[in-house]
Scaffold this motif. Structure first.
Motif, short mmCIF file in Angstrom:
data_model
loop_
_atom_site.label_atom_id
_atom_site.label_comp_id
_atom_site.label_asym_id
_atom_site.label_seq_id
_atom_site.Cartn_x
_atom_site.Cartn_y
_atom_site.Cartn_z
N UNK A 58 -10.95 -32.54 22.27
CA UNK A 58 -11.33 -32.60 23.67
C UNK A 58 -12.34 -31.50 24.03
N UNK A 59 -12.39 -30.45 23.22
CA UNK A 59 -13.32 -29.36 23.49
C UNK A 59 -14.62 -29.47 22.69
N UNK A 107 -12.33 -25.77 14.69
CA UNK A 107 -11.51 -24.94 15.57
C UNK A 107 -11.39 -23.51 15.07
N UNK A 108 -11.21 -23.35 13.76
CA UNK A 108 -11.02 -22.01 13.20
C UNK A 108 -12.28 -21.18 13.23
N UNK A 109 -13.42 -21.81 13.53
CA UNK A 109 -14.68 -21.08 13.62
C UNK A 109 -15.21 -21.02 15.04
N UNK A 110 -14.37 -21.35 16.01
CA UNK A 110 -14.79 -21.33 17.41
C UNK A 110 -13.80 -20.48 18.20
N UNK A 122 -2.94 -21.75 17.31
CA UNK A 122 -3.86 -21.46 16.20
C UNK A 122 -3.66 -20.06 15.65
N UNK A 123 -2.91 -19.20 16.37
CA UNK A 123 -2.64 -17.87 15.83
C UNK A 123 -1.76 -17.93 14.59
N UNK A 124 -1.07 -19.08 14.40
CA UNK A 124 -0.22 -19.23 13.22
C UNK A 124 -1.05 -19.45 11.96
#
Length: 247
Positions: A180-181, A229-232, A242-244
């Motif tokens: 969605x982002x 996601x991990x690069x944004x 996502x902190x996990x």
């Protein structure tokens, strides 16, 4: 009769504990490595400690939490590569389910269920991007993957898929919130739906190898979303779970 009712209540409490703890873990409530307190979780979920303890043991077996040598459990940290591998393995298992479904054939009822779901998702996507009903799409997408899992009539494959999708970000719906982002969100959903349709077409035509390849490729959409996601930093800030996941 009383024994049966007691068993149903116990099962209900176990299911509530399992789903409740998963939701807490994957919503970022706990810090990675934090010790999980059975009394605190039981109080939060309004359950007794027995189903909470059993749920934590089950989650440890699934790889969602870590056991502590001195006793108890802690929040697991997941390496990005581990999640990518889990997504890849889900694709392998769903691909196997699709191939076996094609080779063995599916019932007219299952074929109709697939077609109904495809029509529902088509309708959800035939609106402007800003008007998409995300909750309904998520439910229909989960139903499609559930039907795919069941289509080959293998309890072994279904069980292994369930085990994998219990890990954070490995299920078909886990990264829809990230999509969605992304600017190309709508295009990604359209692509996913075209893959859904192609998988069903291959199953109906009894083309096992094609069905398997399509299902494996479909799972890689989730892999791409996690990598984005991990690069944004904006996405990571918006989705605490996502902190996990660590690099």
């Amino acid at each position: 009769m009383l024994g049966s009712e007691s068993q149903k209540r116990a099962l209900s409490q176990s299911e509530r504990a399992l789903s409740g703890i998963r939701e807490l873990l994957f919503s970022g409530v706990f810090e990675p490595g934090a010790r999980l307190s059975e009394p605190a979780i039981a109080d939060r979920l309004q359950l007794s400690r027995t189903p909470v303890r059993a749920a934590l043991a089950r989650l440890e077996q699934e790889g969602a939490v870590d056991s502590i040598p001195s006793g108890g459990f802690s929040v697991r940290k997941f390496a990005t590569d581990d999640i990518l591998d889990a997504i890849e393995l889900r694709g392998v298992l769903e691909g196997t389910a699709a191939r076996l479904a094609a080779e063995r054939g599916i019932s007219p009822a299952k074929a109709m269920s697939f077609k109904t779901l495809l029509s529902e998702i088509d309708a959800l996507l035939q609106v402007p991007e800003s008007d998409i009903d995300h909750a309904s799409y998520t439910a229909s997408n989960a139903a499609f993957h559930g039907l795919l899992k069941e289509s080959c009539d293998s309890s072994v494959i279904a069980r292994e898929i369930d085990r994998l999708t219990g890990l954070p970000f490995a299920s078909p719906n886990a990264l829809l919130m990230v999509q969605r982002d992304l600017p190309e969100f709508h295009g990604s959903l359209v692509l996913a739906q075209s893959q859904h349709r192609a998988i069903v077409n291959a199953i109906e035509l009894r083309e096992g190898s094609r069905a398997e390849a399509l299902a494996r490729e479909h799972a890689r959409l989730a892999r791409r979303n996690l990598e984005v996601a991990m690069n944004d930093d904006r996405i990571k800030a918006r989705y605490p779970a996502l902190i996990l996941v660590t690099a």
